[in-house]
Scaffold this active site. Structure first.
Site, PDB file in Angstrom:
ATOM      1  N   ARG A   1       6.854   1.872   0.254  1.00 54.28           N
ATOM      2  CA  ARG A   1       7.734   2.989   0.583  1.00 54.28           C
ATOM      3  C   ARG A   1       9.158   2.753   0.115  1.00 54.28           C
ATOM      4  O   ARG A   1       9.938   3.716   0.025  1.00 54.28           O
ATOM      5  CB  ARG A   1       7.729   3.233   2.096  1.00 54.28           C
ATOM      6  CG  ARG A   1       6.375   3.605   2.670  1.00 54.28           C
ATOM      7  CD  ARG A   1       6.505   4.077   4.105  1.00 54.28           C
ATOM      8  NE  ARG A   1       7.293   5.294   4.187  1.00 54.28           N
ATOM      9  CZ  ARG A   1       6.806   6.530   4.023  1.00 54.28           C
ATOM     10  NH1 ARG A   1       5.525   6.695   3.763  1.00 54.28           N
ATOM     11  NH2 ARG A   1       7.588   7.581   4.127  1.00 54.28           N
TER      12      ARG A   1
ATOM     13  N   THR B   1      13.372  -0.227   4.359  1.00 54.40           N
ATOM     14  CA  THR B   1      13.089  -0.464   2.951  1.00 54.40           C
ATOM     15  C   THR B   1      13.431   0.820   2.211  1.00 54.40           C
ATOM     16  O   THR B   1      13.123   1.914   2.686  1.00 54.40           O
ATOM     17  CB  THR B   1      11.612  -0.816   2.720  1.00 54.40           C
ATOM     18  OG1 THR B   1      10.796   0.316   3.019  1.00 54.40           O
ATOM     19  CG2 THR B   1      11.206  -1.989   3.577  1.00 54.40           C
TER      20      THR B   1
ATOM     21  N   MET C   1      11.658   8.310  -0.743  1.00 53.11           N
ATOM     22  CA  MET C   1      10.644   7.802   0.184  1.00 53.11           C
ATOM     23  C   MET C   1      11.059   6.420   0.660  1.00 53.11           C
ATOM     24  O   MET C   1      11.051   5.464  -0.106  1.00 53.11           O
ATOM     25  CB  MET C   1       9.275   7.733  -0.493  1.00 53.11           C
ATOM     26  CG  MET C   1       8.164   7.297   0.461  1.00 53.11           C
ATOM     27  SD  MET C   1       6.543   7.281  -0.309  1.00 53.11           S
ATOM     28  CE  MET C   1       6.698   5.823  -1.335  1.00 53.11           C
ATOM     29  N   CYS C   2      11.447   6.327   1.899  1.00 53.70           N
ATOM     30  CA  CYS C   2      11.891   5.063   2.483  1.00 53.70           C
ATOM     31  C   CYS C   2      10.975   4.687   3.641  1.00 53.70           C
ATOM     32  O   CYS C   2      10.167   5.490   4.101  1.00 53.70           O
ATOM     33  CB  CYS C   2      13.329   5.176   2.976  1.00 53.70           C
ATOM     34  SG  CYS C   2      14.519   5.598   1.689  1.00 53.70           S
ATOM     35  N   GLY C   3      11.115   3.463   4.107  1.00 52.26           N
ATOM     36  CA  GLY C   3      10.341   3.002   5.245  1.00 52.26           C
ATOM     37  C   GLY C   3      11.239   2.441   6.322  1.00 52.26           C
ATOM     38  O   GLY C   3      12.217   1.753   6.026  1.00 52.26           O
TER      39      GLY C   3
END
Length: 292
Positions: free
Chosen positions: A32, A141, A1-3
């Site tokens: 995230r 992120t 889970m990245c942003g």
């Protein structure tokens, strides 16, 4: 889970605020991706100059190294931006080839790229993101789910001049694509699938494709689920895979185009209450460009 966060300014009056706006967007996405963060800023270009963003170990005499090539120097924690005459670039590259302790983070006329381990707010503060100016920026992120938490593995990835890419998702055929690209002379520093996507676009651009055409072809050549946000010297592109299971939202006004993994990262942008808000459509390339 990245942003992911991306901001492309149409109104040059907002350029002094670019870093502050990007910092705000990334910080909101902390949950995230608290493991590492990074960002690329497209600032002003100096005629006849090229920028090298480098990362060096503690204690390295970067000032002395820059002086060897007549380069101006801007230090940001363990990263440094060297600006030098284009005719000196080959000499610098030759020197760097013999210095494996120095990592080339990005090269180009306008791009400056910074990344590190830690929360987005901490990483941005280390590099002075809030004070940076420019026309467009992309940031990321990372929640490391497939590889070690390292600075090298943090996004964005830059595999071509003034080009960078951030990615949320997973490619299923990246090892095969990596092997094919390596045969075409594209080099990789990590095993990260995002670097493969960046290298794929670098190859397509090298072969003469425009960014929008390269992204369109990616729909045929890159398998998996993904959101891509791409920066070039003058452009900003977005692509979601045809399934589009990863969240994405965009905002467009007369002043800017913004992308984020969540709406709350857009909520404090100027004029957001009047923006056209939308989810990018599956399998559709979005591309904006401005004069260099």
């Amino acid at each position: 889970m990245c942003g992911i966060a991306g901001l492309f300014l149409k109104n040059s009056a907002l350029e002094p605020q670019l870093g502050a706006l990007m910092s705000q967007m990334l910080n909101v996405l902390t949950e995230r991706g608290p493991d590492s963060a990074g960002f690329a800023i497209y600032g002003a270009a100096a005629p006849g100059q090229v920028k090298f963003t480098l990362r060096a170990p503690a204690g390295f005499d970067m000032a002395g190294f820059a002086a060897r090539f007549g380069a101006s120097l801007s230090v940001h924690d363990d990263h440094a931006v060297l600006s030098l005459a284009q005719e000196k670039a080959a000499e610098l590259r030759n020197a760097l080839a013999k210095m494996p302790e120095i990592i080339v983070v990005s090269v180009g006329n306008r791009i400056e790229l910074f990344k590190g381990i830690g929360l987005p707010e901490e990483v941005g503060a280390r590099f002075g993101l809030a004070g940076m100016a420019g026309s467009h920026a992309v940031g990321h992120t990372r929640m490391a789910t497939e590889s070690a938490v390292t600075t090298e593995g943090a996004h964005p990835f830059s595999t071509g001049a003034d080009q960078c890419l951030v990615h949320n998702g997973s490619l299923s055929n990246h090892n095969d694509v990596r092997r094919r690209l390596m045969r075409e002379g594209i080099n990789f520093a990590t095993q990260n699938d995002t670097e493969v996507a960046a290298g794929y676009l670098s190859y397509k651009l090298r072969e003469g494709a425009k960014l929008d055409a390269a992204l369109t072809q990616a729909l045929e050549d890159l398998d998996g689920f993904y959101n891509f946000v791409v920066g070039t010297e003058t452009g900003f592109g977005v692509l979601r895979d045809p399934v589009s299971c990863k969240p994405a939202v965009m905002a467009e006004t007369d002043d800017y185009v913004a992308f984020a993994s969540e709406y709350r990262a857009l909520a404090d942008l100027p004029g957001i209450e009047a923006a056209h808000l939308f989810e990018p459509e599956p399998g559709r390339v979005y591309f904006w460009e401005r004069a260099a």
